[in-house]
Design a protein around this motif. Structure first.
Motif, PDB file in Angstrom:
ATOM      1  N   THR A  30      31.394  39.130   0.998  1.00 31.28           N
ATOM      2  CA  THR A  30      32.259  40.162   0.441  1.00 31.28           C
ATOM      3  C   THR A  30      32.906  39.645  -0.836  1.00 31.28           C
ATOM      4  O   THR A  30      33.134  38.440  -0.987  1.00 31.28           O
ATOM      5  N   ALA A  38      39.943  43.775   4.700  1.00 32.61           N
ATOM      6  CA  ALA A  38      38.812  44.607   5.110  1.00 32.61           C
ATOM      7  C   ALA A  38      38.294  44.135   6.464  1.00 32.61           C
ATOM      8  O   ALA A  38      38.217  42.931   6.727  1.00 32.61           O
ATOM      9  N   SER A  71      30.526  44.573  -0.318  1.00 36.51           N
ATOM     10  CA  SER A  71      29.800  43.721   0.617  1.00 36.51           C
ATOM     11  C   SER A  71      28.308  43.861   0.333  1.00 36.51           C
ATOM     12  O   SER A  71      27.868  44.877  -0.213  1.00 36.51           O
ATOM     13  N   ILE A 123      31.674  47.588   6.117  1.00 33.66           N
ATOM     14  CA  ILE A 123      33.109  47.802   5.903  1.00 33.66           C
ATOM     15  C   ILE A 123      33.527  49.090   6.611  1.00 33.66           C
ATOM     16  O   ILE A 123      33.123  50.185   6.229  1.00 33.66           O
TER      17      ILE A 123
END
Length: 266
Positions: free
Chosen positions: A31, A175, A207, A212
């Protein structure tokens, strides 16, 4: 007949394998913090004006206040659940949406005309401020704002501002995936003003796989109202999931057929 089906399946097995190879699989993803909307490369959007409830400080209508938890649908049809944690300050209003505009409207450092989702404010903050007036530092609700996606996404973000220019404030983004695992935690300094110059910082995440499921925005000064403008989303095309189901279904059928026909090869 079974042998013919088996030969057909084996013939196209490389193609099926290739399809599966290019599909996103559940692997540990990387990420990245994103601080520019253009870099996120969003394919979908949530504009808070779509809620149809916009607070007008010149003609206050308190029926447009929002509950602390509500749902909204993106322009692309993705469902989002919004939760704004309540404040302990009894003088602060419920959350609301306003359109940031020059006086007599509510000024901010978002772009003029943006629809802003705001956590809430002490009622004295409803007084429109003329140009040149210093920020009064009115308190509000800056508790965490959570966005949950009905379907995991590749990325999302928004510009964020805290309703004070008197303090150095840090804004945070956490996240999570669908199993509540932390995917990333980021922070950026936040400088707010009433300049209407689109200088509000962009805080987002990307990502390399669509995992997510939830974003949580917060700040180091929760006594001051937290505000965000439109949310950009890097969504996953529905066709990708359909293709994945088809590919895995076909490959499963091939394996079962191989098990049934294997004894015939000896």
């Amino acid at each position: 007949m079974i042998n013919k089906l088996f030969k057909f399946s084996v013939k196209y097995l490389p193609a099926i394998t290739a399809i599966i190879t290019i599909l996103p699989l559940p692997v540990k993803a990387a990420t990245f913090l994103v601080t520019e909307r253009a870099v996120l490369g969003g394919t979908d959007l949530v504009n808070w004006g779509s809620l149809g409830k916009v607070f007008n400080p010149s003609a206050p209508d308190f029926s447009v206040f929002l509950p602390n938890s509500f749902s909204v649908t993106s322009q692309g049809g993705l469902g989002l659940d919004i939760n704004i944690a309540p404040t302990n300050n009894p003088r602060v209003t419920p959350p609301f949406v306003f359109q940031t505009l020059p006086s007599p409207g509510i000024r901010s450092n978002f772009a003029p005309g943006d629809f802003i989702l705001f956590g809430g404010i002490d009622p004295t903050g409803f007084i429109p401020l003329p140009p040149g007036t210093p920020d009064p530092g009115t308190q509000g609700n800056g508790e965490p704002l959570t966005i949950s996606f009905a379907q995991p996404v590749l990325g999302a973000g928004t510009q964020i501002a805290i309703d004070t220019s008197k303090l150095k404030v840090e804004t945070f983004l956490n996240a999570f995936d669908s199993n509540n695992n932390l995917l990333g935690s980021f922070s950026v300094p936040n400088i707010s003003s009433l300049a209407l110059d689109n200088s509000a910082v962009f805080l987002g995440i990307r990502s390399d796989t669509p995992n997510i499921s939830r974003l949580v925005f917060s700040s180091s000064a929760p006594q001051f109202g937290l505000a965000i403008n439109q949310v950009s989303i890097l969504a996953v095309p529905e066709s990708t999931y359909t293709l994945a189901i088809l590919a895995f279904g076909v490959s499963g059928a091939v394996l079962k057929l191989r098990q049934r026909t294997w004894p015939n090869n000896y």
